[in-house]
Design an enzyme around this catalytic site. Structure first.
Site, PDB file in Angstrom:
ATOM      1  N   GLU A   1      -0.817  -6.130 -12.511  1.00 58.97           N
ATOM      2  CA  GLU A   1       0.650  -6.197 -12.575  1.00 58.97           C
ATOM      3  C   GLU A   1       1.154  -7.412 -11.789  1.00 58.97           C
ATOM      4  O   GLU A   1       0.705  -7.673 -10.656  1.00 58.97           O
ATOM      5  CB  GLU A   1       1.191  -4.905 -11.926  1.00 58.97           C
ATOM      6  CG  GLU A   1       2.698  -4.786 -11.891  1.00 58.97           C
ATOM      7  CD  GLU A   1       3.121  -3.455 -11.255  1.00 58.97           C
ATOM      8  OE1 GLU A   1       2.266  -2.775 -10.644  1.00 58.97           O
ATOM      9  OE2 GLU A   1       4.313  -3.098 -11.377  1.00 58.97           O
TER      10      GLU A   1
ATOM     11  N   LYS B   1       7.427  -2.753 -18.369  1.00 60.06           N
ATOM     12  CA  LYS B   1       7.296  -1.495 -17.646  1.00 60.06           C
ATOM     13  C   LYS B   1       8.500  -0.602 -17.913  1.00 60.06           C
ATOM     14  O   LYS B   1       9.647  -1.052 -17.813  1.00 60.06           O
ATOM     15  CB  LYS B   1       7.205  -1.812 -16.149  1.00 60.06           C
ATOM     16  CG  LYS B   1       6.816  -0.668 -15.245  1.00 60.06           C
ATOM     17  CD  LYS B   1       6.634  -1.207 -13.821  1.00 60.06           C
ATOM     18  CE  LYS B   1       6.114  -0.209 -12.830  1.00 60.06           C
ATOM     19  NZ  LYS B   1       5.828  -0.857 -11.521  1.00 60.06           N
TER      20      LYS B   1
ATOM     21  N   CYS C   1       1.374   0.441 -14.140  1.00 59.77           N
ATOM     22  CA  CYS C   1       1.534   1.127 -12.858  1.00 59.77           C
ATOM     23  C   CYS C   1       2.227   2.471 -13.002  1.00 59.77           C
ATOM     24  O   CYS C   1       1.680   3.383 -13.613  1.00 59.77           O
ATOM     25  CB  CYS C   1       2.304   0.189 -11.915  1.00 59.77           C
ATOM     26  SG  CYS C   1       2.348   0.743 -10.202  1.00 59.77           S
TER      27      CYS C   1
ATOM     28  N   LYS D   1      15.022  -0.131  18.000  1.00 59.09           N
ATOM     29  CA  LYS D   1      13.815  -0.888  18.350  1.00 59.09           C
ATOM     30  C   LYS D   1      12.992  -1.183  17.101  1.00 59.09           C
ATOM     31  O   LYS D   1      12.530  -2.297  16.888  1.00 59.09           O
ATOM     32  CB  LYS D   1      12.939  -0.097  19.330  1.00 59.09           C
ATOM     33  CG  LYS D   1      13.501   0.047  20.715  1.00 59.09           C
ATOM     34  CD  LYS D   1      12.413   0.618  21.644  1.00 59.09           C
ATOM     35  CE  LYS D   1      12.989   0.933  23.011  1.00 59.09           C
ATOM     36  NZ  LYS D   1      11.964   1.452  23.922  1.00 59.09           N
TER      37      LYS D   1
END
Lengths: 591, 591
Positions: free
Chosen positions: A44, A127, A163, A561
């Site tokens: 792909e 796809k 996929c 963070k």
């Protein structure tokens, strides 16, 4: 016996590097051609690499990708090939625009597979099912395809899909098989996570058996930012049996003679294969290339490479992830702050396996809180890994900072501020060496720390790539043991593994002063961060309520963070990167 | 004359704070009720705040959101209200799952609007068009709705739709109007960018006129991470004329008597309104509440608040963005590194306008390269803003670092390493004060610097919120001038505006030593970063090829820095946050 020879190219492209990717495709095409295959399959988006992300919003990029594909088309004179690329205009299927805000001149684009033969683009498949969950954002870019080309190649009916299309039981595979496809050529860029190689093969076997069709699954391999593609391309016959498997975590060419006659025989004998085409909005289009089966000189014997143990796969994923991030970003050397602890030891071992000892530099930055054991263990680790090391004390700089801050801090008690300062001096020294000599700094924080915010922003979090960011602390130990059992002298000194974890930012500090034991913390983190469990559910799972509440609060409070953390390799089904998109400003107190 | 009184609540929720949002909704509901409206409208996802991001993947969050809505339902006894929330189960519309990977027990959820009356949930509408571009990820979470409830309230036909639904000419508005809706109640969380308030009203006027329907547009207001919702709720009559407008950038309640009779008259007279319903997969469902028009005591006179100049809107957006980030994250004070330059001066002015001078602390951190002018100008700025300031010299720490590094740097020439070190010492000092006293550090980098990477990671980029991250340098000057012309003494000293920009990290350094002049740089950055122009297109626009190539290379090479930058406020149509998702590993050399 009618057979069909497929050559599956499990390649490692680089996102955006269209020229390099085409050269790589052409090189593999030359190699594959030697086997005289009926078809060569590439992964792909082999032309662009996966995922190209917002490069796809640049009209010039899409145009350049098409020019790159044309080079491949011209080279595919005496061979039939399937190549993943970004389609535009050449993939039919009208679809109303999903957004009113379309940049001028932008048109629908497709995650497409080109079928090439005789030096021309014969047809394309786009796809149909666009994943838009987890790390995936395909609905941001692509329009789903509508056409189902069914190509008869040398007498065998072949259908291509991509996929996600094969993950869905009601996807195009069913309709393609019903329309007569004997082989499904599924091309992929399937990101690795712990255990995925096995669950993926189960799904593929089921899909092959349910539809009575041979499934060939050609995967990408290599690292791209936080993603690692593990390869492990496979072929399953129409009964779901495994016929061949390519290597994991490296480029490979898998050549397989598919027993198409058995598919045809099984279909004429009746059985479970779908006889009627399910209703669908997709239209089947038939193309015929080289109508007769070719005579084969001899049968190839396809390999079935073994699947490694899941934990060994994680180690391989981390290794290839580091290697590709470093090399694809133009670095040669890495720099790692070594503390004498297990996290930096494992990170260094992975870096050495990925890049070779000559390309890894350790930096040891002791303070007065650094123990003798940490110093000795670091020296021993460096010796065993055969890497270079520099030592820079942070004490003089720490003292100068404290003097500078003396006035403004007057009367305030020592707290984590002073601890963070030490971590930040280390971060600065690492970055100074990186800036001066061009090393990439690898950070050493694990997933447990990153999840609860037990890490200093701009301190130990400073660096370009966070190798074990998605590895829970308990798995850090398991990986260290694995690496040590690999043969030869164990690279990680036993005492590093055995000592109680400590940040050594104050006297006699232990991680367990601030956190629950990792054996308790990690399962709670998995339940909360990876599986979205509520507090009640976690308590029902048997965890202590107070501990759960404390962990949840730590995770929620440290989102800012993580937002500033470097990219790191995803190895669980839910990492701390694109997989998990939490608001920083978040008033949810829900339990 | 038949009229319909709508009360539009332009409110400022906090993402995730379900309890707080419900209290706010109930408070506004009490306030709105005083006007005796036929309907009260709240914004899109008023219950959860917008965007809730991956909180939506927590089943408990969706459940809690439903409980929160139920509190509102119970309170809406004597009033009809439309409230945005996350629907599940109660919004019909079957849809095949878009992903095979569905967490156990997870069900489709909808971006929904609840219609409440008489203490019960009468019906719901689920958003049909889910934006999944720019900053939006709605396809990640929501299933598109299929139902079109048409509710007759006190004799007037009302239809609800949500945000994106009205941006599309072929969206539900058309079908709702064709089915008889006289009023469209569109609820929104529409993020601000430069000029959007105007283009949005143009679109709404067109939509109202095209469909011969009154459009009421109830927007959210306030800041959420990188997004600011600007308010400016409006009502357009069926001819597209503006009837009322709420304030910008603050909570407001807009009560308007809608002249429904005029809509009906215009329809019986014929005209452009759609007579036939366009074919669609959505079914219209009719509900009747309080069949007769209510007698009104008196007409309300609805305000038409002025739209500010677009640049003044940007200043307002930055101000509310800072205020809400600080307050919603539980901070009170902010800390800003002041350099004597225009970026930190503007940031400080915005912070003072957002939070008050008492809540802003400046930190001046001179080095030997700091000029007398910078020192004087900083002192003058601090005086005019009436904020407190501390001074900490970075020289001793800088010297200690250099001594520490002396051995490893032996023989190497001074370069940007030493400049970055200075910036990083400043970053550390800011963080030390932040850690010790709990101030939030605001960073001061502008979009031009952030785009080309003219910023030090962990240095001037260190902090919790990047106020002017999306403001190009040329606009920084414009905003400074605007702020100074606001009346009273200009807050930003003239010399700060007039001096050539410099980082003062070495002797006689000027930004223009490293970068093209900002008047040249900014238009190139707009073309490249915001508009995805190729090099050839930029050259055709009249820019110098060498300069363009240099800028493009700088932008591409600094992606890793932006990935670790703090969140900052989006004010252009394409910011550097969720709007722009570029791979770090990126081999695209395309021109």
């Amino acid at each position: 016996m009618r057979t069909f020879r497929i050559a599956m190219v499990q390649m490692n492209p680089t996102v955006g590097d269209l020229g390099g990717n085409v050269r790589r495709i052409l090189r593999w095409l030359r190699e594959a051609r030697k086997a005289k295959p009926d078809l060569v399959a590439f992964p792909e988006l082999a032309v662009t690499g996966y995922p190209p992300e917002d490069l796809l919003l640049k009209p010039k990029f899409v145009e350049d990708n098409r020019c790159a594909l044309n080079e491949v088309v011209r080279a595919a004179k005496d061979v039939v090939a399937v190549v993943g690329y970004v389609g535009q205009g050449d993939s039919a299927g009208h679809h109303p625009p999903s957004s009113p805000v379309v940049a001028a001149g932008r048109h629908d684009i497709y995650n497409a597979a080109a079928l090439l033969a005789g030096g021309r683009l014969v047809t394309t498949y786009a796809k149909r099912h666009l994943p838009n969950y987890g790390v995936f954002d395909e609905s941001r870019y692509f329009t789903p395809g509508r056409r189902l080309p069914l190509v008869t190649i040398n007498g065998t009916a072949v259908a291509v899909n991509i996929c996600e299309d094969i993950w869905l039981p009601h996807g195009p595979t069913r309709r393609q098989a019903a329309a007569g496809a004997e082989i499904i050529v599924n091309i992929n860029a399937s990101p690795f996570h712990l255990g995925k190689s096995r669950s993926r093969e189960q799904m593929l076997a089921t899909r092959a058996r349910d539809n009575g069709v041979i499934v060939t699954y050609t995967n990408m391999v290599g690292g791209q930012d936080e993603l690692v593609f593990d390869g492990h391309s496979v072929v399953l016959d129409h009964t779901g049996d495994l016929v061949a498997r390519a290597k994991g975590f490296e480029e490979d060419l898998l050549v397989v003679d598919l027993n198409v006659e058995a598919v045809a025989r099984s279909r004429s004998a009746g059985g479970r294969a779908p006889r009627t085409e399910p209703p669908a909005a997709m239209s089947v289009e038939r193309v015929v290339l080289g109508p007769k089966p070719r005579k084969k000189q001899s049968r190839v014997v396809a390999p079935v490479e073994p699947l490694a143990d899941p934990l060994d796969e994680v180690y391989e994923a981390l290794t290839i992830g580091v290697r590709d991030y470093v090399k694809k970003n133009g670095f040669r050397h890495v720099l790692i702050g070594l503390s004498g602890g297990i996290d930096s030891a494992l990170t260094a071992a992975i870096a050495v396996d990925a890049l070779g000892a000559d390309n890894v530099l350790g930096l040891f930055m002791p303070s007065p809180y650094t123990s003798r054991e940490s110093r000795e263990d670091t020296i021993e680790l460096v010796r065993r890994l055969a890497i270079r090391m520099k030592t820079l004390s942070i004490s003089p700089t720490f003292k100068t900072y404290l003097r500078t801050l003396d006035g403004v801090f007057a009367g305030a008690k020592a707290d984590t501020t002073e601890e963070n300062l030490q971590a930040r001096i280390r971060g600065n020294l690492l970055m100074a060496l990186s800036n001066k000599f061009g090393h990439l700094v690898l950070t050493t924080g694990n997933k447990s720390e990153m999840s609860v915010g037990y890490a200093t922003l701009y301190g130990d979090m400073a660096g370009g790539f966070a190798v074990i960011k998605d590895v829970p602390k308990t798995m850090v130990y398991e990986l260290a043991h694995r690496r040590n059992r690999r043969g030869g002298q164990p690279v990680i000194p036993k005492r590093i593994i055995d000592r109680a974890p400590t940040a050594e930012l104050r006297d006699n500090q232990k991680d367990e002063d601030s956190l629950p034991p990792y054996a308790v913390l990690d399962p709670i983190l998995k339940a909360y961060v990876e599986d979205d469990r509520s507090v009640e559910e976690m308590v029902d799972m048997g965890f202590d309520r107070r501990t759960v509440l404390r962990v949840v609060a730590l995770v929620d409070r440290s989102e800012y963070k993580r937002r500033q953390a470097p990219v790191g390799i995803k190895i669980t089904h839910r990492g701390l990167g694109k997989d998990r998109r939490m608001p920083v400003t978040n008033g949810y107190q829900g339990m």
